[in-house]
Enzyme design. Structure first.
Site, PDB file in Angstrom:
ATOM      1  N   GLY A 308       0.832  -1.194   0.000  1.00  0.00           N
ATOM      2  CA  GLY A 308       0.000   0.000   0.000  1.00  0.00           C
ATOM      3  C   GLY A 308       0.860   1.234   0.000  1.00  0.00           C
ATOM      4  O   GLY A 308       2.082   1.148  -0.041  1.00  0.00           O
ATOM      5  N   GLY A 309       0.193   2.370   0.059  1.00  0.00           N
ATOM      6  CA  GLY A 309       0.915   3.630   0.105  1.00  0.00           C
ATOM      7  C   GLY A 309       1.811   3.720   1.320  1.00  0.00           C
ATOM      8  O   GLY A 309       2.880   4.319   1.277  1.00  0.00           O
ATOM      9  N   TYR A 310       1.373   3.118   2.404  1.00  0.00           N
ATOM     10  CA  TYR A 310       2.161   3.230   3.644  1.00  0.00           C
ATOM     11  C   TYR A 310       3.351   2.299   3.672  1.00  0.00           C
ATOM     12  O   TYR A 310       4.353   2.570   4.289  1.00  0.00           O
ATOM     13  CB  TYR A 310       1.334   2.853   4.869  1.00  0.00           C
ATOM     14  CG  TYR A 310      -0.103   3.233   4.816  1.00  0.00           C
ATOM     15  CD1 TYR A 310      -0.474   4.530   5.100  1.00  0.00           C
ATOM     16  CD2 TYR A 310      -1.073   2.303   4.516  1.00  0.00           C
ATOM     17  CE1 TYR A 310      -1.796   4.894   5.071  1.00  0.00           C
ATOM     18  CE2 TYR A 310      -2.404   2.671   4.492  1.00  0.00           C
ATOM     19  CZ  TYR A 310      -2.763   3.966   4.770  1.00  0.00           C
ATOM     20  OH  TYR A 310      -4.061   4.320   4.736  1.00  0.00           O
ATOM     21  N   ASP A 428      -9.178   7.300   3.104  1.00  0.00           N
ATOM     22  CA  ASP A 428      -8.752   6.390   2.054  1.00  0.00           C
ATOM     23  C   ASP A 428      -9.692   5.196   1.951  1.00  0.00           C
ATOM     24  O   ASP A 428      -9.259   4.056   1.899  1.00  0.00           O
ATOM     25  CB  ASP A 428      -7.309   5.941   2.324  1.00  0.00           C
ATOM     26  CG  ASP A 428      -6.648   5.388   1.069  1.00  0.00           C
ATOM     27  OD1 ASP A 428      -7.167   5.655  -0.030  1.00  0.00           O
ATOM     28  OD2 ASP A 428      -5.632   4.681   1.186  1.00  0.00           O
TER      29      ASP A 428
END
Ligand SMILES: *[C@@H]1O[C@H](CO)[C@@H](O)[C@H](O)[C@H]1NC(C)=O
Ligand SMILES: *[C@@H]1O[C@H](CO)[C@@H](O)[C@H](O)[C@H]1NC(C)=O
Ligand SMILES: *[C@@H]1O[C@H](CO)[C@@H](O)[C@H](O)[C@H]1NC(C)=O
Ligand SMILES: *[C@@H]1O[C@H](CO)[C@@H](O)[C@H](O)[C@H]1NC(C)=O
Ligand SMILES: *[C@@H]1O[C@H](CO)[C@@H](O)[C@H](O)[C@H]1NC(C)=O
Length: 620
Positions: A308-310, A428
């Site tokens: 994911g983005g994280y 999100d």
């Protein structure tokens, strides 16, 4: 130094007077001096670090600034507008102020404002009393309840602007003269003057009601900088000492913690599941990095279940045999640990059947792997909604399951927004963030974590990653974040769930992809709501129920903030026989000309309602 230059400009501009407008009025009267006090605005601009009257859209800014000044005037004199015969001198005064920041910018000519417009307004309303008699007292009371508070943060601001547009839309819909301070602006001018006790010149009020950001970003003041540096250095030294101390304690405590953790797992299974949720947060476990490494086989590739983005997500097995999901954040530094820990505590204290439960977390710094932040959640057996709709799983979800997912997700979000001690905006929501347990009960994942992505990259990365379809237009463009951006994303997920189509519908080559929200609205508008629903869905329910879900989804994914319901209302509409409000016409398509979006967004956040000047471009 700046002041000197401004002084020069100022001087130059009075020695060569502004062209043309300083003439007699048509009927031969001599213009009277302007009663508006532009110094209030000047002080605000000078007090802030950003002297950016000339940023995005000069005319917008200039007009908003004027409304602020008018609000101040209203507060002092009970009158919205200066007398008509002072219109000329008012423009001249404003021009002098503008000259200081934007050279050679003739306000009236460049922005298309006619001279009398500064002194004419909405439906012949000039005084406070006339305004108050034009709108019902109950709505005014709502406005007072919503707007008489500090408006610097997004959530109170959104409540306030919503209340204001509820007032404007039905009651101030008559004709305005010009577009300087028209009917859309009146409630805001009024609220700045009489409702908000801080007044129009307060930073938060100016930002919320007039879209003017005078908040200081703290860069200009050298003294401040030095203080900050000193504080940071002291903090770092203290932190290092604390860390060293901690290290010693931790060495001894690690074994003890392991024991305690095992005990707590035992306790948990002994205690009945009805245990009250207050003690839940105290059950949050702080894992050591070694424990984490052990459970994920040293973050092995085969344990990785998501990206994911994280950062990456791993599957792990705890010593007691329970399976968990571990989210490992990318690019962390020890500096933000305190706020991270605090945030994790907050997230852990939020418990709801439709939210993924947090089990524990880990922060550690190792010589080889650098700084680590990891959170540990329950593992969901059935993957995500995305997997079922668009992934490898072939079997189509049946209608009852989709209904359960929709309702559960709405409940989870409503809880986040309205019932948690402090409202949490998810930011999100998308199909891959809605996980399903073994009974297909939906669980919203990753709430409260978006703030740990490197600031500014969020929008970019969501767009680049192709999930733009989920982001509310006002958030994507301006980062204007409220609970209603989540409502938008929820609407999109609901549409995906109903239609089996992705948020961004891929187009044949050459064409722009279209948004599922636009597509569905096109059908609903033609009265074909059922055409949105995926063909051959197993066990499809009664038409009126299915149609209701479609309408709610379209309402939630409305491009204008105010048209969207709150999550509480969504739950009621989906769950009970609450009538669905009619869906307001969509002024513009989201993929339309960016200028139009900009105008609609700034007028919906600054002046409530899309002004006719923004030009309705009907969706086709
Ligand atoms: C001149 O016109 C202005 C508005 O245009 C009006 O307010 C004023 O009363 C008029 N004066 C005379 C003497 O007609
Ligand atoms: C503060 O604002 C000014 C003007 O917008 C900008 O140039 C500067 O980089 C900002 N400083 C910080 C620390 O954000
Ligand atoms: C106001 O209206 C004029 C003419 O009708 C137009 O040229 C101008 O762009 C408008 N200004 C704004 C800020 O909408
Ligand atoms: C405003 O007042 C003028 C004259 O006083 C009148 O002709 C006009 O109809 C009024 N407009 C509205 C919208 O009430
Ligand atoms: C707004 O709140 C302040 C105190 O917080 C109060 O003094 C003031 O009367 C309130 N204003 C209105 C219009 O109710």
């Amino acid at each position: 130094m700046y002041h000197f230059i401004y002084f020069l400009i100022f001087f130059a501009s009075i020695s060569s007077p502004v062209p043309a407008h300083r003439t007699l009025l048509q009927n031969g009267t001599v213009p009277t001096p302007c009663p508006l006090n532009f110094d209030t605005l000047r002080r605000l601009i000078q007090g802030s670090d950003r002297r950016d009257l000339d940023t995005r859209s000069q005319c917008q800014y200039i007009r908003q600034g004027l409304r602020l000044v008018q609000s101040d005037y209203l507060r002092r004199t009970n009158s919205f507008l200066p007398p008509l015969n002072s219109a000329d001198s008012c423009w001249d005064s404003y021009q002098l102020l503008v000259n200081d920041y934007i050279p050679n910018f003739d306000v009236r000519r460049r922005c298309g404002f006619q001279t009398p417009w500064i002194a004419t307004g909405c439906m012949n309303i000039t005084t406070r009393a006339e305004f108050e008699s034009a709108v019902p007292q109950s709505l005014l009371d709502d406005v007072v309840a919503a707007c008489n508070q500090t408006l610097i943060n997004n959530s109170p601001c959104a409540t306030c602007t919503t209340a204001l547009s509820n007032l404007q839309a039905p009651y101030l819909s008559g004709s305005s003269i010009g577009n300087v301070s028209d009917c859309t602006a009146y409630p805001f001018i009024y609220a700045g003057a009489f409702v908000n006790h801080l007044g129009p010149t307060d930073e938060g009020t100016a930002k919320c009601l007039f879209n003017l950001d005078f908040t200081s970003n703290g860069s200009s003041d050298r003294g401040k900088k030095i203080v900050i540096i000193v504080v940071v250095v002291v903090c770092v030294v203290v932190l290092i000492l604390v860390l060293i101390g901690f290290w010693f304690i931790r060495q001894r405590k690690a074994r003890f913690l392991k024991e305690k953790w095992k005990n707590s797992m035992k306790n948990e299974s002994n205690v009945s599941s009805g245990l009250d949720s207050i003690s839940a947060s105290t059950r949050l476990i702080r894992f050591t990095f070694d424990e984490i490494k052990l459970s994920t086989k040293n973050f092995s590739r085969e344990n990785m279940i998501g990206k994911g983005g994280y950062g990456n997500v791993y599957k792990g097995v705890l010593p007691d045999g329970s399976e968990v999901a571990l989210k490992r954040f990318k690019n962390c530094s020890a500096a933000g640990d305190a706020s991270f820990t605090h945030e994790v505590e907050v997230i852990a204290s939020v418990r709801h059947v439709n939210l993924v439960a947090l089990r524990g977390y880990c922060t550690a710094t190792t010589p080889r792997e650098g700084h680590q932040r990891i959170i540990v959640c329950d593992l969901m057996k059935n993957g995500s909604v995305h997997d079922h709709l668009f992934g490898l799983i072939d079997k189509k979800l049946s209608w009852p399951i989709r209904q359960k997912i929709a309702l559960g997700t709405a409940r989870g979000l409503a809880y986040l927004h309205h019932s948690a001690q402090q409202a949490i905006i998810h930011r999100d929501i998308k199909a891959s963030n809605i996980l399903l347990d073994e009974n297909f009960e939906p669980k919203v994942a990753d709430f409260g974590l978006a703030k740990f992505t490197p600031e500014g990259k969020t929008h970019l990365s969501t767009r680049v990653a192709g999930t733009m379809g989920y982001v509310a237009p006002e958030y994507a463009l301006y980062g204007q974040l409220t609970e209603r951006s989540d409502v938008y994303s929820f609407g999109v997920v609901l549409l995906e769930l109903l239609s089996g189509k992705k948020a961004l519908i891929a187009a044949n080559d050459g064409e722009q992809p279209s948004l599922v929200a636009d597509w569905a609205w096109g059908l609903v508008r033609k009265g074909k709501a059922m055409a949105v629903v995926e063909k051959n869905m197993p066990d499809l329910g009664p038409v009126d129920v299915v149609e209701k879900y479609v309408l709610v989804a379209v309402l939630c994914s409305h491009p204008q903030l105010y048209a969207r319901p709150t999550m509480d209302q969504v739950v009621k509409m989906l769950d009970m026989d609450v009538p669905i409000p009619s869906i307001p016409e969509r002024p513009i398509s989201i993929l339309a000309n960016i200028d139009d979006i900009e105008r609609s967004v700034s007028s919906s956040s600054g002046s409530g309602h899309l002004s006719t000047a923004a030009g309705y471009q009907h969706y086709t």
